[in-house]
Design a protein around this motif. Structure first.
Motif, PDB file in Angstrom:
ATOM      1  N   SER A  63      -3.132   0.757  -8.562  1.00 14.82           N
ATOM      2  CA  SER A  63      -1.908   0.159  -9.104  1.00 14.82           C
ATOM      3  C   SER A  63      -1.912  -1.355  -8.943  1.00 14.82           C
ATOM      4  O   SER A  63      -1.382  -2.071  -9.790  1.00 14.82           O
ATOM      5  N   GLY A 134       1.429   1.625 -13.315  1.00 14.68           N
ATOM      6  CA  GLY A 134       1.307   3.042 -13.010  1.00 14.68           C
ATOM      7  C   GLY A 134       0.430   3.690 -14.063  1.00 14.68           C
ATOM      8  O   GLY A 134      -0.124   3.018 -14.952  1.00 14.68           O
ATOM      9  N   GLY A 149       2.495   4.291  -8.779  1.00 12.48           N
ATOM     10  CA  GLY A 149       2.192   3.022  -8.151  1.00 12.48           C
ATOM     11  C   GLY A 149       3.430   2.494  -7.440  1.00 12.48           C
ATOM     12  O   GLY A 149       4.463   3.159  -7.358  1.00 12.48           O
TER      13      GLY A 149
END
Length: 250
Positions: A63, A134, A149
């Motif tokens: 992430s 993400g 994330g």
């Protein structure tokens, strides 16, 4: 089609999906103090598995790379040994990962990985905390998996839900993180995690990154309480760290 999730610690989990072994935000260092720019972050719990225990990794979903609680020294070595890492453009410039903008996709075997928006704090925080993304994983015959994330924005979750209206498994990062650099929270709190699960129409939720560091202000108990209060406790899947949990869309 089933998928297996093994929680390793912090934001790190091994996802076995569509024939791939996928690692999220690799962190394998022991407890201790770790510098993060002007701050020092304290890790209070080590990983349930070592990189050797994890074994083969086909894909790393990173992430972001700028904080040691999402990518540490042993995590960098693990990532370097994997054939492919997907991350932000900022992280790619520093680590050699393959960069992705939100809504770009990358096909790996039978799995399509779509990068999705994330915001690691309040609006306008990016100059301080940097880029974060993400991921949503899809594939014929495979469950739809969302990896959040470090995201603090329910607005981002709502945008993702409009494009992916039914998520089978949501790996939601939480912890209601706070640091002295930014007054507001940098990740979702437990109540917001429950709201995110409802927005995503999630069938299973695996809480990640809700313990193991001193700058987290909430933990697993807060998540369980919030989901119970929302009537969503049946969605929670909390694997024993280090042990694979088989999940199946219902």
């Amino acid at each position: 089609m089933t998928t297996t999730v093994t929680v390793i610690g912090g934001p790190t989990a091994l996802l076995e999906l569509g024939g791939l072994r996928i690692l999220t935000d690799p962190t394998f260092d022991p407890p201790g103090d770790y510098p993060a720019g002007p701050l020092t972050l304290t890790k209070t719990a080590g990983p349930a598995l070592s990189p050797a225990d994890v074994g083969r990794v086909d894909l790393v979903l990173l992430s972001h790379d700028q904080h040691p609680d999402n990518l540490d020294r042993l995590g960098r070595r693990t990532m370097a040994a994997a054939p492919l890492t997907l991350s932000t453009f900022e992280a790619a410039a520093r680590t050699g990962a393959t960069p992705m903008h939100p809504w770009q996709h990358y096909d790996v075997g039978r799995i399509r990985v779509t990068a999705v928006p994330a915001l690691h704090g309040p609006p306008g925080c990016e100059p301080i905390v940097g880029q974060v993304i993400g991921f949503v994983l899809t594939g014929d015959g495979s469950p739809t998996v969302y990896v959040s994330g470090d995201n603090a924005s329910l607005g981002c979750v709502q945008l993702i839900a409009t494009r992916f209206p039914a998520v089978d498994i949501a790996l939601l990062f939480g912890g209601a993180v706070r640091t002295p650099m930014i007054e507001d929270r940098l990740t979702l709190n437990a109540v917001e995690m429950a709201v995110a699960a409802r927005l995503l129409n999630a069938r299973h939720v695996v809480p990640l990154h809700v313990e193991g560091w001193s700058h987290f202000t909430e933990g697993q108990e807060d998540v369980r309480a919030a989901f119970s209060e929302a009537g969503l406790d049946h969605l929670l899947a909390s694997p024993v760290p280090g042990r694979p949990l088989l999940l199946m869309p219902v």
